[in-house]
Design an enzyme around this catalytic site. Sequence first.
Site, PDB file in Angstrom:
ATOM      1  N   ASP A 102     -20.236  58.236   6.242  1.00 39.46           N
ATOM      2  CA  ASP A 102     -20.878  58.966   5.141  1.00 39.46           C
ATOM      3  C   ASP A 102     -21.954  58.083   4.499  1.00 39.46           C
ATOM      4  O   ASP A 102     -23.112  58.491   4.311  1.00 39.46           O
ATOM      5  CB  ASP A 102     -19.781  59.312   4.113  1.00 39.46           C
ATOM      6  CG  ASP A 102     -20.253  60.278   3.048  1.00 39.46           C
ATOM      7  OD1 ASP A 102     -21.402  60.736   3.123  1.00 39.46           O
ATOM      8  OD2 ASP A 102     -19.457  60.569   2.130  1.00 39.46           O
ATOM      9  N   TYR A 124     -10.761  60.645   3.477  1.00 42.72           N
ATOM     10  CA  TYR A 124     -11.110  61.885   2.777  1.00 42.72           C
ATOM     11  C   TYR A 124     -10.032  62.964   2.943  1.00 42.72           C
ATOM     12  O   TYR A 124      -9.998  63.924   2.192  1.00 42.72           O
ATOM     13  CB  TYR A 124     -12.446  62.443   3.281  1.00 42.72           C
ATOM     14  CG  TYR A 124     -13.664  61.615   2.896  1.00 42.72           C
ATOM     15  CD1 TYR A 124     -13.549  60.539   2.021  1.00 42.72           C
ATOM     16  CD2 TYR A 124     -14.912  61.913   3.397  1.00 42.72           C
ATOM     17  CE1 TYR A 124     -14.646  59.773   1.685  1.00 42.72           C
ATOM     18  CE2 TYR A 124     -16.029  61.152   3.057  1.00 42.72           C
ATOM     19  CZ  TYR A 124     -15.879  60.085   2.200  1.00 42.72           C
ATOM     20  OH  TYR A 124     -16.974  59.326   1.870  1.00 42.72           O
ATOM     21  N   LYS A 148     -13.577  47.650   9.292  1.00 40.47           N
ATOM     22  CA  LYS A 148     -13.287  46.596   8.310  1.00 40.47           C
ATOM     23  C   LYS A 148     -11.963  45.977   8.735  1.00 40.47           C
ATOM     24  O   LYS A 148     -10.984  45.941   7.973  1.00 40.47           O
ATOM     25  CB  LYS A 148     -13.239  47.222   6.898  1.00 40.47           C
ATOM     26  CG  LYS A 148     -13.212  46.224   5.755  1.00 40.47           C
ATOM     27  CD  LYS A 148     -14.499  45.469   5.543  1.00 40.47           C
ATOM     28  CE  LYS A 148     -14.337  44.471   4.413  1.00 40.47           C
ATOM     29  NZ  LYS A 148     -15.466  43.518   4.341  1.00 40.47           N
ATOM     30  N   ASP A 180     -19.644  45.912   5.971  1.00 41.40           N
ATOM     31  CA  ASP A 180     -20.568  45.276   5.019  1.00 41.40           C
ATOM     32  C   ASP A 180     -21.749  44.652   5.758  1.00 41.40           C
ATOM     33  O   ASP A 180     -22.903  44.765   5.334  1.00 41.40           O
ATOM     34  CB  ASP A 180     -19.832  44.250   4.139  1.00 41.40           C
ATOM     35  CG  ASP A 180     -18.827  43.399   4.902  1.00 41.40           C
ATOM     36  OD1 ASP A 180     -18.499  43.738   6.053  1.00 41.40           O
ATOM     37  OD2 ASP A 180     -18.375  42.382   4.355  1.00 41.40           O
TER      38      ASP A 180
END
Length: 363
Positions: free
Chosen positions: A248, A141, A192, A224
């Site tokens: 988030d 972000y 990840k 995931d």
Amino acid sequence: MTQNILLLPGDGIGPEVVAQAERVLAEVAGSFSLSLELDTANLGGVAIDREGAAFPASTREKAMAADAILLGAVGGPKWDTLPAAERPERGLLAIRAALDLFANLRPAILFPQLASASSLKPDLVAGLDILIVRELTGGIYFGEPRGIDVRADGQREGYNTYRYSEGEIARIARLAFELAVKRGGRLTSVDKANVLEVTQLWREVVTGLAEEYPNVALEHMYVDNAAMQLVRAPKQFDVLVTGNIFGDILSDTAAMLTGSIGMLPSASLNEHARGLYEPVHGSAPDIAGQDKANPLATILSLAMMLRYSLNAPEAALAIEEAVSRVLDAGLRTGDIAEHGQVSVGTSAMGDAVIEALRSGRRD
Ligand code: NAD
């Protein structure tokens, strides 16, 4: 030592729910002999109206001097036509930046009395108590370079950069380990690392810190899988720590497991454990000024403040137990009332929590 608390009631239902939390604070300050000084300032739309800016200099000065801040909510239709840079919500971003609040703590607690409000089967979520620790000031972000450019072939291309330094990872991971020590002793780090180098580094740094916390059981999970596990068997988790973008998404997923936005507290902390405490919900203009808002998310945010910034865990627990007893007694505001259940207003809910605090602990 006297601790300074700043109240920022804000807009919409903000002043109504903060008023109830203030009454609860006065009650526990008396019964737990806390020495507190309270002040109030403007943030959001009310600050625009009264002082010409969403985060005025006077509020900044008080915020920088406060040991902890309790915020209601900001925003509303009255200010929706202002240019984006002048809107009330900018006040929220500005205060977070001014205080360098790099850690966002979002508990997802489902009081067993409200298990049927969840979209999951009650037995999967009854008694759920997990804490998501999200890095708030870094990651994709904020990473540079970013933008939308025109490529050589004439097509536009958008891009962002996902960066974390070792220092940024270590400070949020350390906080998460400390929180796991105080809770159930289990920490899940979400990344990840099978695809993204930045999260390979994340995993290395978190693993490196684990030896300093021998009493915390650390596991790593791909994001995931974490998303699947959150809706399959959420009670397997204690504390989850993750970067800004994954946090988030996962914190909103976890919030929905509890089914009731009027019950969800949050905290944003900086390196000195000073923090901004606020309900997850917004200013709810549709019910503002009608004594309909559920004040429990703000009252539970106050409990977090007592635990994490004011070093008063007993007072925090007393508030959480009082809320539980009020729910046991069947009191519900409109948002958490089931079909056919009579609902009470904002101030009656505040009265009930104070009464439950006075009548002491559960037998
Ligand atoms: P919202 O959370 O304000 O309301 C969503 C729905 O939930 C509404 O139906 C509302 O009545 C209900 N609700 C929310 N809190 C409740 C409570 N405590 N008790 C009972 N019912 C409750 O979200 P929104 O409608 O998307 O946003 C309204 C305004 O709030 C907008 O201006 C938005 O920008 C602002 N907002 C502020 C914050 C914040 O201050 N942190 C967060 C989200 C939205």
